[in-house]
Design a protein around this motif. Structure first.
Motif, PDB file in Angstrom:
ATOM      1  N   VAL A  30       0.831  -1.203   0.000  1.00 45.81           N
ATOM      2  CA  VAL A  30       0.000   0.000   0.000  1.00 45.81           C
ATOM      3  C   VAL A  30       0.863   1.249   0.000  1.00 45.81           C
ATOM      4  CG1 VAL A  30      -1.849   1.268   1.153  1.00 45.81           C
ATOM      5  CG2 VAL A  30      -1.804  -1.229   1.289  1.00 45.81           C
ATOM      6  N   LEU A  31       0.466   2.210  -0.832  1.00 49.64           N
ATOM      7  CA  LEU A  31       1.006   3.562  -0.761  1.00 49.64           C
ATOM      8  C   LEU A  31      -0.092   4.454  -0.202  1.00 49.64           C
ATOM      9  CD1 LEU A  31       3.246   5.640  -1.445  1.00 49.64           C
ATOM     10  CD2 LEU A  31       2.048   6.031  -3.619  1.00 49.64           C
ATOM     11  N   GLY A  32       0.148   4.982   0.994  1.00 59.12           N
ATOM     12  CA  GLY A  32      -0.799   5.905   1.613  1.00 59.12           C
ATOM     13  C   GLY A  32      -0.380   7.341   1.334  1.00 59.12           C
ATOM     14  N   VAL A  33      -1.317   8.142   0.829  1.00 56.85           N
ATOM     15  CA  VAL A  33      -1.017   9.507   0.410  1.00 56.85           C
ATOM     16  C   VAL A  33      -1.808  10.499   1.245  1.00 56.85           C
ATOM     17  CG1 VAL A  33      -0.887  11.091  -1.553  1.00 56.85           C
ATOM     18  CG2 VAL A  33      -0.749   8.614  -1.938  1.00 56.85           C
ATOM     19  N   ASP A  34      -1.146  11.555   1.679  1.00 54.57           N
ATOM     20  CA  ASP A  34      -1.810  12.654   2.355  1.00 54.57           C
ATOM     21  C   ASP A  34      -1.022  13.925   2.066  1.00 54.57           C
ATOM     22  OD1 ASP A  34      -3.430  14.165   4.391  1.00 54.57           O
ATOM     23  OD2 ASP A  34      -4.063  12.128   4.891  1.00 54.57           O
ATOM     24  N   LEU A  35      -1.549  15.068   2.495  1.00 58.94           N
ATOM     25  CA  LEU A  35      -0.870  16.332   2.218  1.00 58.94           C
ATOM     26  C   LEU A  35       0.531  16.339   2.815  1.00 58.94           C
ATOM     27  CD1 LEU A  35      -1.075  19.096   0.906  1.00 58.94           C
ATOM     28  CD2 LEU A  35      -2.095  19.961   3.028  1.00 58.94           C
ATOM     29  N   GLU A  36       0.657  15.850   4.054  1.00 59.62           N
ATOM     30  CA  GLU A  36       1.951  15.601   4.674  1.00 59.62           C
ATOM     31  C   GLU A  36       2.165  14.094   4.709  1.00 59.62           C
ATOM     32  OE1 GLU A  36       3.992  17.983   5.477  1.00 59.62           O
ATOM     33  OE2 GLU A  36       2.573  19.614   5.077  1.00 59.62           O
ATOM     34  N   GLU A  37       3.397  13.659   4.518  1.00 63.54           N
ATOM     35  CA  GLU A  37       3.657  12.224   4.457  1.00 63.54           C
ATOM     36  C   GLU A  37       3.142  11.526   5.719  1.00 63.54           C
ATOM     37  OE1 GLU A  37       7.464   9.182   4.351  1.00 63.54           O
ATOM     38  OE2 GLU A  37       7.612  11.140   3.345  1.00 63.54           O
TER      39      GLU A  37
END
Length: 247
Positions: A30-37
């Protein structure tokens, strides 16, 4: 199946984090993406601005670099803004549509070739909302964008059918997340009532069953949609709204 790879946006907390945790437990990369890592257990994290083309393209490119494949995309990132339409800031409208509607479109566009190549069939599963099916006052941007996501899902389902790609929109009612908690003060101001009254008189009013949904409940539904039986759910909302839209 342990080789399958997914992108999940809005993964720092709430529904997105619960989806990441469930997929990792099921053996996904899984690659989890958010505005900040985001700091995730057992998953890769990426900080990206998903209101931009560059941010969405980076999420797809980095997933392919890390995993060599993409089998699942879960667009979940978003925020809420509550205000009467005559006072609704135009920049908030633009931002809501960018993160809630344009980002899912871009993620689909950039990952489509990889989803087509997924050995077990690609899955595109945005977390929409009961607001993809019904409206509430003071939420013009959010409601409009979520209705648009459902239209996008229907289109993608038709376009992807011959390539084994399915698209379904998970549509929960109110979930116990930071996004919902943040709404309490905004709703109190918009409705002119105390914050203590907001949960009972505003948040849970649409629910026939007066409970908040847990993030793990949504994650369980996403996980089911990735199974072979989940292939039958395409071009449609998967409604889990405590009876909201039964009225």
């Amino acid at each position: 199946m342990s080789e399958r790879a997914a992108i999940v946006t809005g993964s720092a907390s709430g529904i997105g984090r619960a989806v990441v945790d469930r997929l990792v437990a099921d053996g996904w990369q899984v690659l989890g993406v958010d505005l900040e890592e985001p700091d995730l257990k057992g998953a890769e994290g990426l900080g990206a601005d998903l209101t931009t083309r560059e941010g969405n393209k980076a999420a797809v490119d980095i997933a392919l670099q890390h995993f060599g494949r993409i089998d699942l995309v879960v667009p979940n990132a978003g925020f809420q803004y509550v205000a009467p339409v005559e006072e609704f800031p135009e920049e908030r409208w633009d931002a809501l549509l960018a993160i809630l509607l344009t980002s899912p479109f871009l993620l689909a566009k950039y990952s489509w070739e990889a989803l087509r190549a997924a050995p077990e069939g690609g899955r595109f599963i945005p977390v929409a909302s009961a607001h993809a099916l019904a409206a509430s006052p003071y939420k013009a941007g959010y409601v409009s964008a979520k209705h648009g996501v459902l239209g996008l899902v229907k289109t993608l389902a038709l376009e992807g059918a011959t390539d084994g790609i399915t698209a379904a929109a998970v549509c929960p009612g109110y979930v116990r997340t930071p996004l919902v908690e943040k709404q309490i003060a905004d709703q109190a101001k918009a409705h002119g009532i105390s914050e203590d009254r907001v949960i009972e008189e505003v948040i849970l009013t649409p629910h026939a069953r007066k409970d908040l949904i847990e993030p793990s409940d949504v994650a369980d539904v996403v996980a089911f949609l990735t199974t072979p039986a989940g292939r039958t759910f395409t071009g449609a909302p998967v409604t889990m709204d405590m009876g909201w839209t039964a009225r």
